[in-house]
Design an enzyme around this catalytic site. Structure first.
Site, mmCIF file in Angstrom:
data_model
loop_
_atom_site.group_PDB
_atom_site.id
_atom_site.type_symbol
_atom_site.label_atom_id
_atom_site.label_comp_id
_atom_site.label_asym_id
_atom_site.label_seq_id
_atom_site.Cartn_x
_atom_site.Cartn_y
_atom_site.Cartn_z
ATOM 1 N N CYS A 152 0.858 -1.185 0.000
ATOM 2 C CA CYS A 152 0.000 0.000 0.000
ATOM 3 C C CYS A 152 0.891 1.230 0.000
ATOM 4 O O CYS A 152 1.552 1.520 1.003
ATOM 5 C CB CYS A 152 -0.907 0.002 1.227
ATOM 6 S SG CYS A 152 -1.980 1.446 1.346
ATOM 7 N N PHE A 280 -13.209 19.950 21.702
ATOM 8 C CA PHE A 280 -13.076 18.672 20.984
ATOM 9 C C PHE A 280 -11.599 18.267 21.024
ATOM 10 O O PHE A 280 -10.978 17.968 20.008
ATOM 11 C CB PHE A 280 -13.566 18.795 19.534
ATOM 12 C CG PHE A 280 -14.953 19.355 19.386
ATOM 13 C CD1 PHE A 280 -16.067 18.529 19.478
ATOM 14 C CD2 PHE A 280 -15.155 20.707 19.146
ATOM 15 C CE1 PHE A 280 -17.353 19.040 19.327
ATOM 16 C CE2 PHE A 280 -16.421 21.228 19.000
ATOM 17 C CZ PHE A 280 -17.537 20.403 19.093
ATOM 18 N N ASP A 348 -11.658 21.590 17.060
ATOM 19 C CA ASP A 348 -11.373 20.587 16.037
ATOM 20 C C ASP A 348 -12.443 19.498 16.114
ATOM 21 O O ASP A 348 -12.216 18.409 16.640
ATOM 22 C CB ASP A 348 -9.972 19.988 16.268
ATOM 23 C CG ASP A 348 -9.611 18.936 15.234
ATOM 24 O OD1 ASP A 348 -10.285 18.857 14.191
ATOM 25 O OD2 ASP A 348 -8.646 18.181 15.471
ATOM 26 N N CYS A 374 -11.980 18.696 9.117
ATOM 27 C CA CYS A 374 -11.763 17.673 8.098
ATOM 28 C C CYS A 374 -12.868 17.708 7.052
ATOM 29 O O CYS A 374 -12.951 16.818 6.206
ATOM 30 C CB CYS A 374 -11.695 16.287 8.746
ATOM 31 S SG CYS A 374 -13.207 15.813 9.626
#
Length: 416
Positions: A152, A280, A348, A374
């Site tokens: 990978c 968070f 976050d 994200c």
């Protein structure tokens, strides 16, 4: 199913090529803007049958498991290995720029902080026992078919070199032919294997896992749905000199370079702030670094992560005071009156963002806010709430952490 000749106009937010056709857009995986192809179409999804015009931005995929001709099927771990670096990097940055524009925001957006092969220290594999072998790999896109891998290019050497060992542990813990998952985290003391979805793990499987681990080197811990089965060594991760023992299956940034880039941006934005709230906070990715220069109040809803943060803070010298609070910030965000005591706030959140928390931040008047995200779409929504209350976006920096995918991180700095 019909076959049509289509020209790709652009890349969609998921990384598929998009062609405009009768009846609306058609999404065609593994294509690039400007390419023309004969496409087998089912509703709004297309599969390339042949290509007549190839983009000069097309690159040779570095992985044999990638694309429609990939070995054993199309691995769903990557979607954009066929794009040149320039096209790919522009695409990643545009995900952030376009999400902000959709909310009427046009701040300065820095160049993409790029990701490189071999950086992933955390990878989630799908596993299933068959009559012939133990499959370990990634699900083919839109399918339950597992493409079993033997290498990978996105993953660290420490993970790739242990694929055979991970299969052995998976075989020991498997109780049926049903698929399950394993999150593999490379730590300073060895791999942390967190299995999920293994049904009815009993004494037989526990003994098998123990015997397997005792015959292997390089695996620090094995857990199943949060329960530790064996821990030869405590997994250790390092947050700029602060050693943390993460909880089994707990969240960790997928690559160290991306984590460091985000942390550097956060610390630079905080400047001389003396008291900071980290919302968070997880296991302390930012809080423990911030504590080198300011007092920190870390708020997190997950108990085990918060305990890991607190333990690390208590066992590290030369940190400013760190206080912790377990709190579900989705149900009970910090109120404006609570936030006013802080010079700066870092948040976050998960992909859903922090809408309710941002409404309280907007009312608080905190001077500096750093948003880490994200998900560009939820980030844009959250920033729109803050800018409507008078905050100015100083800079947004997109960060690539999930190489050759359509996922992108971003750090936004706001001030008032």
């Amino acid at each position: 199913m019909t076959t049509e000749t289509l020209t790709i106009a652009r890349l969609g937010s998921g990384g598929d090529g998009i062609a405009e056709a009768a009846g609306g857009p058609v999404y065609v995986p593994f294509t690039l803007p400007g390419e023309t192809a004969a496409v087998a179409r089912v509703k709004n999804h297309g599969t390339v049958m042949s290509m007549s015009v190839v983009s000069p931005e097309r690159a040779e995929p570095p992985c044999v498991h990638f694309g429609p001709d990939g070995r054993n099927g199309t691995c769903g771990g990557c979607t954009l290995q066929h794009a040149s670096d320039a096209l790919y990097h522009n695409f990643k940055r545009s995900l952030v720029v376009n999400a902000l524009k959709a909310k009427g925001l046009v701040p300065e957006v820095a160049p993409l902080v790029i990701a490189r092969p071999g950086e992933r220290r955390r990878v989630v594999f799908t596993v299933r026992r068959t009559e012939k072998e133990m499959l370990l790999g990634f699900n083919q896109a839109g399918s339950h078919h597992i493409v079993s891998i033997d290498h990978c290019p996105i993953s660290s050497d420490g993970i790739v070199s242990m694929l055979a060992a991970i299969r052995r542990v998976a075989a020991a813990i498997a109780t049926s032919a049903e698929p399950f998952r394993v999150t593999v985290l490379e730590t300073l003391s060895g791999l942390d294997l967190a299995f999920e979805g293994v049904k009815k793990v009993g004494d037989k499987e526990r003994r098998a896992v123990t015997e397997c681990i005792l015959s292997l080197r390089g695996i620090a811990r094995v857990s199943s749905d949060g329960e530790v089965l064996i821990e030869p060594q405590k997994p250790v991760i390092d947050f700029s000199g602060v050693r943390v023992f993460p909880p089994a299956g707990g969240f960790t940034q997928a690559t160290k370079p991306a984590e460091d880039a985000m942390a550097d941006l956060v610390l630079a934005a905080l400047g001389k702030a003396r008291r900071v709230a980290d919302l968070f906070a997880g296991s302390g990715t930012f809080a423990l670094r911030i504590a080198r220069q300011a007092k920190v109040h870390a708020v997190e809803g997950e108990e085990k992560a918060l305990k890991a943060l607190d333990q690390a803070a208590r066992n590290t010298q030369s940190l400013k005071p760190v206080t912790v609070e377990r709190r579900d910030l989705f149900r009970r965000p910090l109120m404006a009156s609570e936030l006013k005591v802080f010079d700066a706030v870092v948040f976050d959140p998960p992909r859903a963002g922090a809408e309710d928390q941002c409404r309280e931040l907007a009312r608080s008047g905190v001077k500096t806010i750093v948003a880490v995200s994200c998900n560009p779409v939820s980030l844009a929504r959250d920033l729109a709430i803050l800018t409507a209350a008078g905050y100015r976006i100083r800079l947004v920096t997109p960060i690539d952490q999930f190489l050759w995918s359509a996922h992108v991180e971003a750090v936004a700095v706001l001030e008032k």
